[in-house]
Write a protein that holds these residues in place. Structure first.
Motif, PDB file in Angstrom:
ATOM      1  N   LEU A   1      -6.094   5.809   2.530  1.00 35.28           N
ATOM      2  CA  LEU A   1      -5.725   5.304   1.200  1.00 35.28           C
ATOM      3  C   LEU A   1      -4.711   6.220   0.525  1.00 35.28           C
ATOM      4  O   LEU A   1      -3.786   5.763  -0.133  1.00 35.28           O
ATOM      5  CB  LEU A   1      -6.973   5.150   0.326  1.00 35.28           C
ATOM      6  CG  LEU A   1      -7.923   4.015   0.709  1.00 35.28           C
ATOM      7  CD1 LEU A   1      -9.206   4.102  -0.100  1.00 35.28           C
ATOM      8  CD2 LEU A   1      -7.249   2.666   0.526  1.00 35.28           C
TER       9      LEU A   1
ATOM     10  N   ILE B   1      -1.016   5.573   1.572  1.00 35.95           N
ATOM     11  CA  ILE B   1      -0.357   4.317   1.215  1.00 35.95           C
ATOM     12  C   ILE B   1       0.743   4.551   0.187  1.00 35.95           C
ATOM     13  O   ILE B   1       1.864   4.058   0.346  1.00 35.95           O
ATOM     14  CB  ILE B   1      -1.379   3.279   0.716  1.00 35.95           C
ATOM     15  CG1 ILE B   1      -2.312   2.879   1.861  1.00 35.95           C
ATOM     16  CG2 ILE B   1      -0.681   2.057   0.136  1.00 35.95           C
ATOM     17  CD1 ILE B   1      -3.502   2.035   1.427  1.00 35.95           C
ATOM     18  N   ALA B   2       0.450   5.313  -0.849  1.00 41.13           N
ATOM     19  CA  ALA B   2       1.432   5.551  -1.914  1.00 41.13           C
ATOM     20  C   ALA B   2       2.624   6.369  -1.430  1.00 41.13           C
ATOM     21  O   ALA B   2       3.706   6.281  -2.002  1.00 41.13           O
ATOM     22  CB  ALA B   2       0.760   6.243  -3.098  1.00 41.13           C
TER      23      ALA B   2
ATOM     24  N   LEU C   1      -5.764  -5.244  -1.689  1.00 41.86           N
ATOM     25  CA  LEU C   1      -5.657  -3.806  -1.962  1.00 41.86           C
ATOM     26  C   LEU C   1      -4.324  -3.259  -1.471  1.00 41.86           C
ATOM     27  O   LEU C   1      -3.623  -2.547  -2.203  1.00 41.86           O
ATOM     28  CB  LEU C   1      -6.816  -3.059  -1.290  1.00 41.86           C
ATOM     29  CG  LEU C   1      -6.752  -1.541  -1.349  1.00 41.86           C
ATOM     30  CD1 LEU C   1      -7.114  -1.050  -2.740  1.00 41.86           C
ATOM     31  CD2 LEU C   1      -7.672  -0.932  -0.309  1.00 41.86           C
TER      32      LEU C   1
ATOM     33  N   ALA D   1      -1.358  -4.466  -3.486  1.00 44.37           N
ATOM     34  CA  ALA D   1      -1.292  -3.817  -4.796  1.00 44.37           C
ATOM     35  C   ALA D   1      -0.787  -2.375  -4.709  1.00 44.37           C
ATOM     36  O   ALA D   1      -0.103  -1.903  -5.615  1.00 44.37           O
ATOM     37  CB  ALA D   1      -2.667  -3.838  -5.465  1.00 44.37           C
ATOM     38  N   ARG D   2      -1.106  -1.673  -3.631  1.00 44.43           N
ATOM     39  CA  ARG D   2      -0.791  -0.247  -3.544  1.00 44.43           C
ATOM     40  C   ARG D   2       0.471   0.085  -2.754  1.00 44.43           C
ATOM     41  O   ARG D   2       1.053   1.145  -2.960  1.00 44.43           O
ATOM     42  CB  ARG D   2      -1.965   0.506  -2.914  1.00 44.43           C
ATOM     43  CG  ARG D   2      -3.183   0.531  -3.791  1.00 44.43           C
ATOM     44  CD  ARG D   2      -4.210   1.456  -3.205  1.00 44.43           C
ATOM     45  NE  ARG D   2      -5.405   1.507  -4.015  1.00 44.43           N
ATOM     46  CZ  ARG D   2      -6.346   2.408  -3.875  1.00 44.43           C
ATOM     47  NH1 ARG D   2      -6.236   3.327  -2.936  1.00 44.43           N
ATOM     48  NH2 ARG D   2      -7.413   2.383  -4.648  1.00 44.43           N
TER      49      ARG D   2
END
Length: 175
Positions: free
Chosen positions: A23, A26-27, A46, A49-50
């Protein structure tokens, strides 16, 4: 461009959530590629969105809701390379030859299904198509670790392809 490659998340059947390490990446990725078997639409929501950019396909375990939102085969130009994404490529034996024949216009093919990490090059007229399977970050099956991949692409060159091993998950209260 920084790429994050994942497949076969199988949520919530194989795990309750994506690993925190994944997670967190991802950014930092310019594009996230998911090669199918999401199982639930919440994981797609998810990542949509990310992720700065999401390229994904459905897999054999994905139902009608995911199949309405995702293609069987996705294609994208990233950093000067032609990428394709598909879930299933058939048996390991002969994979390079089959994929080169099926996708002669690609530089890189990301695939899933087996949960077995893969990195090879198919001989093609243009030099060679790279085939990558990131394994699964949530269901290691017969592999020693759950895995995902990162890579970089710039000026038509794929580099820094790295297979990441995730720590073993433990059932609640056990180590």
């Amino acid at each position: 461009m920084r790429l994050l490659l994942i497949s076969d998340t199988h949520l919530p059947k194989r795990a309750k959530a994506l690993p925190e390490e994944l997670l967190g990446r991802i950014a930092r990725a310019d594009a996230v590629i998911h090669a199918g078997d999401w199982v639930d639409a919440a994981t797609l929501d998810l990542l949509e969105a990310r992720a700065a950019r999401l390229i994904g396909v459905y897999g054999n375990n994905d139902g009608p809701a995911l199949r309405r939102r995702l293609p069987e085969v996705a294609r994208a130009e990233l950093g000067g390379l032609r990428f394709g994404v598909v879930h299933e490529t058939g048996p390991a034996q002969g994979r390079e030859r089959r994929c080169a024949g099926r996708f002669p216009d690609l530089d890189v093919l990301v695939f899933g299904h087996s949960h077995i990490p893969w990195d090879s090059t198919a001989a093609t007229a243009g030099g060679g198509m790279r085939l990558l399977n990131p394994g699964s970050p949530t269901d290691r099956r017969r592999q020693p670790y759950c895995t995902y991949m990162t890579a970089e692409v710039a000026d038509g060159t794929l580099s820094e392809v790295t297979l990441h091993r995730l720590p073993h998950r433990h059932p609640a209260g056990r180590r």
